[in-house]
Enzyme design. Structure first.
Site, PDB file in Angstrom:
ATOM      1  N   SER A   1      26.206  30.029  36.478  1.00  9.56           N
ATOM      2  CA  SER A   1      27.618  29.731  36.310  1.00  9.56           C
ATOM      3  C   SER A   1      28.089  30.180  34.916  1.00  9.56           C
ATOM      4  CB  SER A   1      27.827  28.238  36.541  1.00  9.56           C
ATOM      5  OG  SER A   1      29.190  27.940  36.660  1.00  9.56           O
TER       6      SER A   1
ATOM      7  N   HIS B   1      28.041  26.521  45.017  1.00  9.07           N
ATOM      8  CA  HIS B   1      27.969  27.174  43.714  1.00  9.07           C
ATOM      9  C   HIS B   1      26.563  27.121  43.111  1.00  9.07           C
ATOM     10  CE1 HIS B   1      29.545  28.824  40.051  1.00  9.07           C
ATOM     11  NE2 HIS B   1      29.284  27.753  39.325  1.00  9.07           N
TER      12      HIS B   1
ATOM     13  N   ASP C   1      31.418  30.596  47.870  1.00 12.64           N
ATOM     14  CA  ASP C   1      31.363  29.850  46.611  1.00 12.64           C
ATOM     15  C   ASP C   1      32.794  29.651  46.124  1.00 12.64           C
ATOM     16  OD1 ASP C   1      31.075  28.874  44.058  1.00 12.64           O
ATOM     17  OD2 ASP C   1      29.608  30.373  43.417  1.00 12.64           O
TER      18      ASP C   1
END
Lengths: 422, 267
Positions: free
Chosen positions: B95, B245, B217
């Site tokens: 991320s 995610h 996602d």
């Protein structure tokens, strides 16, 4: 309830009633309970796809079963902020822990409204421990959330107020530090042929005191010194202290004669505060010192306006007050009489000026037992012959020993002719 | 300063193998990599850490100014590499950490020799001609969600959760402690993450890079994955059949296979 094998005849009627109630309760099937429970139920595949949902939750969402089952994922029911929270916290925690409880989220309702809910989920595992599906309960949290938001608002307001108060406090402390410097010299200037030492104790928490002292040069040969006590304490007294200090300094530059300097101060204070409804006055000792570089002696000329007599500590181990009786408080009358005294400090002698915070320190439980002049004189005699620095240190220790008994500002100033080095 | 303690650094795996650094994203801590570590441990030396303000990092090291930009977090990553004297390590960032890895590789090119970007996004908020998937009010909503969910956090628990790197058993008893963060620090990380714009940093990447994206996602949609892939010269893009995610948790086998394949290609 404890049942025995023998029914109690007196109880028979009640028994029948409760059996009927119980039977009615059993009509409430597991299926019925699932569909109409006072909370939402939801089962999803591991990827979040909704496989089963109860009527209660569909009612809250305002959606038809056919539009949800197999068509929507759990995060689709959430607001965007809730989706983000789900992806960054909820889903990973559920994966890591196998369960998660009491998470505050909002679901979207048909028509665009939102409904605060509390969500708990648990992962159902297969025989081999593989995750199969996620069971989720959804509780209506509308009232609770409204209350929590009130609390959060209150918390934020308190936090803002605290930050503001801290900023204000820092600003005031800065201002105070500047003002404090106008009240007392940060350090005493070096005086050739004289050793000086001072100590200041303030009774006010903002460190604004009503006692004052200073030492400064007036011409090529002489230095002036003063020490005094403004009536009262705290900021109001400090304002007078500042006026007093600068008046004495200015007056001494014009005429360093002790009586002349105190008379100027008397006039200034009297004019400034008479008729103000807030009469302010002080007691003070003002003097000049003139070291003789040849003999090492220091000539002292001083005058007192209502201030306790200074002490002279001799190198031979004796100590005496230098009396200045009858001098008037400074600032009370339009013109005042001040009493002068002179002495000569031989090498090893020390002149000690102090305010009455020292002699009026309480040594017992009440105001009746004060430290007093006699104790001070005896203390001075014990330290006679020591350097000004040592004398001030001994007195500082004495003041510390008074603890709560020392409830007034106290200033100490010692001026000494250094003893010859052996 | 003891960086290893500050960032709760864990070193595991094969001490003789090349080093792989696993960096967690916004939300939880290094525990996110629990299903990845076993797949790498045999062949690689694996380094894990918590950014300051997350997991069991030292809360005393937190500064709102330092962590108001991704550079602050990138310096955390570089300082961890410095403390272990890593050379040419592979930085695997999830991320926002994927972008932090890009910045760290720019700051310390000798330390970081390759990047794996798991579900990266260089900008979350939509912009002219760019779709990040979110609007500014969406991010405010997330901040509100953070406020409503302290996840077992309380000032009384803080020392237990964050200050006891040497006594992990204390934290284990706390539910949700993997994601328990001081709310003030979490808010800073959230703002820094979701308001950042690192699109211009992508083209400066000079090391072999693997971009991993998921088929579904919400936070990093496929068009963002494609954007990152196109912007980084010579990068490789792998789309994982995963929802959500966190593919390293939801589809660990596929994720590990993709990472291991990329790592093998580097040797």
């Amino acid at each position: 309830m404890c049942r025995t094998g023998q029914p109690d005849p007196h109880d028979a009627g009640d028994e029948q009633t409760s059996d009927a109630a119980f039977a009615a309760l059993l009509e409430d099937s597991a299926e019925e309970l699932y569909e109409s429970a006072p909370c939402g139920y939801l089962s999803t595949l591991m990827d979040g796809t909704i496989a089963k949902v109860n009527t209660t939750l569909l009612g809250w969402l305002g959606l038809e079963r056919a539009a949800v089952v197999g068509r929507m994922r759990f995060p689709d029911l959430l607001t965007v902020g809730g989706k983000l929270y789900h992806e960054t916290h909820f889903a990973p925690l559920l994966r890591m822990q196998g369960e998660i409880g009491g998470i505050a989220l909002e679901v979207k309702r048909a028509g665009g409204a939102r409904m605060p809910v509390l969500v708990s989920s648990v992962v159902k595992h297969g025989d081999a421990g593989e995750p199969l599906l996620i069971r989720t309960t959804v509780f209506d949290a509308r009232d609770r959330r409204a209350y929590e938001e009130e609390l959060l608002r209150g918390r934020k307001a308190a936090e803002e107020a605290r930050k503001q108060a801290e900023a204000d406090r820092a600003r005031l402390q800065e201002a105070l530090a500047v003002l404090q410097q106008s009240l007392l010299p940060a350090t005493l200037p070096p005086v050739p042929g004289v050793e000086t030492a001072a100590h200041y104790h303030t009774a006010s928490p903002d460190r604004l005191g009503g006692d004052f002292y200073d030492v400064f040069p007036v011409d090529g040969k002489r230095f002036a010194f003063f020490l005094g006590d403004v009536c009262g304490k705290g900021p109001q007294a400090a304002a007078v202290t500042s006026l007093t200090r600068y008046t004495l300094r200015a007056a001494a530059l014009h005429d360093p004669d002790p009586v002349s300097a105190l008379s100027t101060l008397n006039k200034v204070l009297h004019e400034r505060y008479t008729g103000s409804g807030d009469p302010r006055y002080c007691t003070a000792v003002f003097g000049t010192l003139e070291p003789d570089p040849v003999t090492g002696q220091v000539a002292i000329h001083l005058a007192s306006g209502g201030h306790p007599p200074v002490l002279v500590l001799r190198a031979d181990g004796t100590a005496d007050f230098l009396p200045t009786p009858g001098g008037l408080l400074v600032g009370v009358l339009p013109s005042a009489r001040f009493v002068t005294a002179t002495t000569c400090l031989a090498p090893g002698d020390t002149l000690l000026l102090y305010t009455d915070g020292l002699t009026e320190a309480r040594t017992g439980q009440d105001r009746t037992s004060l430290y007093g002049d006699e104790a001070l004189l005896a203390f001075a005699a014990r330290h006679a012959g020591k350097s000004p620095t040592d004398v001030i240190q001994a007195l500082t220790d004495l003041l510390d020993g008074f603890g709560a008994g020392l409830d007034d500002d106290t200033a100490l100033l010692a001026l000494g002719a250094p003893a010859p080095t052996l | 300063m003891d960086i290893e303690r500050r960032n709760n650094v864990t070193v595991t795996g094969n001490p003789q193998g090349p080093t792989v650094v696993l960096a967690h994203g916004f939300g939880c801590d290094q525990n996110m990599w629990r299903l990845t570590v076993p797949a790498l441990a045999e062949d690689y030396r694996v380094v894990l850490f918590d950014y300051v303000g997350s997991g069991r990092s030292d809360p005393a090291a937190f500064s709102e100014d330092r962590y108001a930009t991704l550079d602050g977090y990138a310096h955390d990553a570089v300082e961890v590499c410095d403390a272990l004297d890593l050379r040419g390590a592979v930085f695997v960032g999830h991320s926002v950490s994927a972008m932090i890895g890009v910045l760290a590789a720019g700051l310390a090119p000798e330390r970081i020799g390759a990047l794996v970007m798991v579900a990266p996004s260089p900008r979350y908020i939509d912009d002219d001609g760019y779709r990040g998937g979110f609007s500014a009010p969406d991010i405010d909503e997330l901040l509100a969600s953070l406020e409503s969910n302290y996840l077992g956090w309380s000032a009384a628990m803080a020392p237990v959760i964050m200050g006891n790197a040497d006594r992990p058993e204390l934290g284990e008893e706390l539910k949700n402690s993997f994601c328990a963060t001081d709310p003030d620090m979490a808010r800073v990380f959230a703002r820094t993450t979701f308001l950042s714009d690192s699109r211009n940093d992508l083209k400066s990447v000079r090391v072999p890079t693997l971009v991993l994206e998921c088929t579904q996602d919400v936070i990093a949609p496929r068009e963002v994955g494609a954007f990152v892939h196109q912007a980084i010269p010579g990068s490789e893009l792998v789309t994982l059949d995963a929802t959500g995610h966190c593919p390293h948790l939801s589809a660990p086998a596929a994720t590990n296979e993709a990472i291991a394949g990329f790592l093998a290609g580097l040797r």
